[in-house]
Design an enzyme around this catalytic site. Structure first.
Site, short mmCIF file in Angstrom:
data_model
loop_
_atom_site.label_atom_id
_atom_site.label_comp_id
_atom_site.label_asym_id
_atom_site.label_seq_id
_atom_site.Cartn_x
_atom_site.Cartn_y
_atom_site.Cartn_z
N ARG A 281 15.59 -57.66 -41.51
CA ARG A 281 15.85 -56.92 -40.28
C ARG A 281 15.20 -55.54 -40.38
O ARG A 281 15.73 -54.63 -40.99
CB ARG A 281 17.37 -56.78 -40.08
CG ARG A 281 17.78 -56.33 -38.70
CD ARG A 281 19.25 -55.91 -38.71
NE ARG A 281 19.42 -54.62 -39.36
CZ ARG A 281 20.47 -54.26 -40.09
NH1 ARG A 281 21.45 -55.11 -40.31
NH2 ARG A 281 20.54 -53.05 -40.62
N HIS A 285 20.93 -52.37 -37.27
CA HIS A 285 21.77 -53.47 -36.81
C HIS A 285 21.91 -53.44 -35.30
O HIS A 285 21.81 -54.47 -34.64
CB HIS A 285 23.16 -53.36 -37.46
CG HIS A 285 24.17 -54.31 -36.87
ND1 HIS A 285 24.14 -55.67 -37.10
CD2 HIS A 285 25.21 -54.10 -36.02
CE1 HIS A 285 25.13 -56.25 -36.45
NE2 HIS A 285 25.79 -55.32 -35.78
N TYR A 294 22.13 -46.84 -45.81
CA TYR A 294 22.37 -47.91 -46.78
C TYR A 294 21.11 -48.58 -47.31
O TYR A 294 21.18 -49.51 -48.10
CB TYR A 294 23.31 -48.97 -46.19
CG TYR A 294 22.87 -49.56 -44.86
CD1 TYR A 294 21.99 -50.62 -44.79
CD2 TYR A 294 23.37 -49.05 -43.67
CE1 TYR A 294 21.59 -51.17 -43.58
CE2 TYR A 294 22.99 -49.60 -42.44
CZ TYR A 294 22.11 -50.65 -42.40
OH TYR A 294 21.74 -51.18 -41.19
#
Length: 394
Positions: A281, A285, A294
């Site tokens: 990805r 998100h 992160y």
């Protein structure tokens, strides 16, 4: 002797563990990053028209994502989710399906929706929740659905579509239809109880459903190595007695080949198949997420080198099917068309408030009608708090 345990009984006389990594599933890859095929690769049969439609759909999805994330940042829509870097997973798989096959999506499958024929205007109407939206403004942005093209409306709760897909495919089998259901989800959804219930149901009842897991490395901010210890998701299929395939999710030819093979098997044997697409990805998100908290920029840049659109574009050029200059002009035209459609859709009126209770019953029951009447009274009392709705009350 009968076998009530439904398990293979091979007798041994010395105890020994079966290791957790005993099963290793290979990853199908056909197309190199430079647009050439691997030596000995089983090239799928894809004609020029299909290949160009796949490419155009991926490009459309990429440009739409770029434009609509910008629109969200400008406050023009409330929320957005990109499928940046994962375009080949949904477009390649959708291309391998029959148009009558049911699609049950999570929320990064706009490529499959577009491949089926969802128009730019329909995308915009849903994203702006206006009165032309097929869902009548009752869903968040990117929660698409279309009965006409067999695309089940998306639900926000994670994983709920997995057992639903098992039931739908089982009904297809009972009705004698030569069609399947494909169910998309991320590896994070595979941690939900619905994943296990859905797969077991499909295996036991022999439902011709394709479970398509996009393993993109992160469930929002949780990396895969903090979600599970096993070898990805595909190995779980064996535990439920079903076939499994693992594929490079950035290789659209491999995704197409794997999905076609899985569909043929599912219909021939009335059995489910689990496909795991190994992807990444590249975006956040959602528009509410900041991935810098992160993962590193270095990690993202490393994965950008495997971009599925660039890889497929190079292959098309090598086939003599794509002119690069014409392609660049088409992309610029597409950007203009999307922006123009955005400007039109955001000016379309919102749905009437009565649509909050329409389609639940053929005729609204008294309790729902009473609630709607009370809501209208409340809005009339505080019109400044509801500027869009207050001017459209009956």
């Amino acid at each position: 002797m009968t076998n009530p345990n439904n398990a293979t009984i091979t007798t041994v006389h010395t105890a020994a563990f079966t290791a957790g990594d005993a099963l290793k599933i290979p990853t199908l890859r056909i197309l190199k990053d430079d647009g050439n095929l691997y030596d000995g690769a089983d090239k799928p049969t894809v004609d020029k028209a299909t290949a160009l439609k796949m490419y155009d759909t991926m490009v459309f999805t990429r440009v739409l994502d770029e434009r609509m994330l910008a629109a969200q940042r400008q406050g023009r829509i409330s929320f957005y989710m990109q499928c940046l870097g994962e375009e080949a997973t949904t477009v390649g798989s959708a291309a391998a399906l029959d148009e009558q096959d049911m699609i049950m999506a999570q929320y990064r499958e706009q490529g499959a929706l577009r491949y089926r024929g969802f128009s730019l205007e329909q995308f915009m109407n849903q994203l702006f929740s206006n009165e032309k939206d097929l869902g009548k403004g009752r869903q968040m942005p990117v929660h698409y659905g279309s009965k006409d093209i067999h695309y089940m409306t998306i639900s926000s709760p994670l994983g709920t579509q997995i057992p639903q897909a098992s039931g739908y495919a089982y009904a297809q089998k009972l009705r004698g239809l030569n069609n399947t259901t494909i169910c998309y989800f991320g590896e994070g959804a595979a941690s939900e109880g619905d994943f296990h219930a859905g797969l077991n149901m499909a295996a036991v009842h022999k439902a011709p459903v394709l479970f398509f897991c996009r393993n993109n490395g992160y469930a929002i901010s949780t990396p895969a190595n903090e979600q599970f210890v096993g070898d990805g998701i595909a190995c779980r299929a064996v535990g439920y007695g079903m076939k499994a395939l693992r594929v490079d999710g950035a290789d659209i030819l491999a995704v197409y080949q794997a999905t076609k093979m899985a569909r043929d098997y599912a219909l021939a044997h009335n059995e489910p198949v689990l496909i795991e697409a190994m992807a990444y990805r590249l975006g956040a998100h959602s528009s509410s997420d900041d991935p810098s908290g992160y993962r590193s920029k270095e990690e993202e840049e490393m994965w950008r080198k495997t971009d599925p659109i660039s890889r497929f574009r190079l292959w098309l050029v090598k086939q003599g099917w794509l002119d690069e200059d014409a392609d660049k002009a088409k992309i610029e035209k597409l950007r203009t068309e999307i922006l123009d459609a955005l400007k039109v859709a955001e000016k379309v009126a919102k749905p009437g408030i009565e649509h909050l209770i329409s389609d639940v019953y053929q005729q609204p029951i008294p309790a729902l009608q009473q609630q709607l009447d009370e809501l209208k009274q409340h809005i009339r009392k505080y019109p400044d708090a509801y500027p869009v709705t207050s001017g459209r009350l009956d």
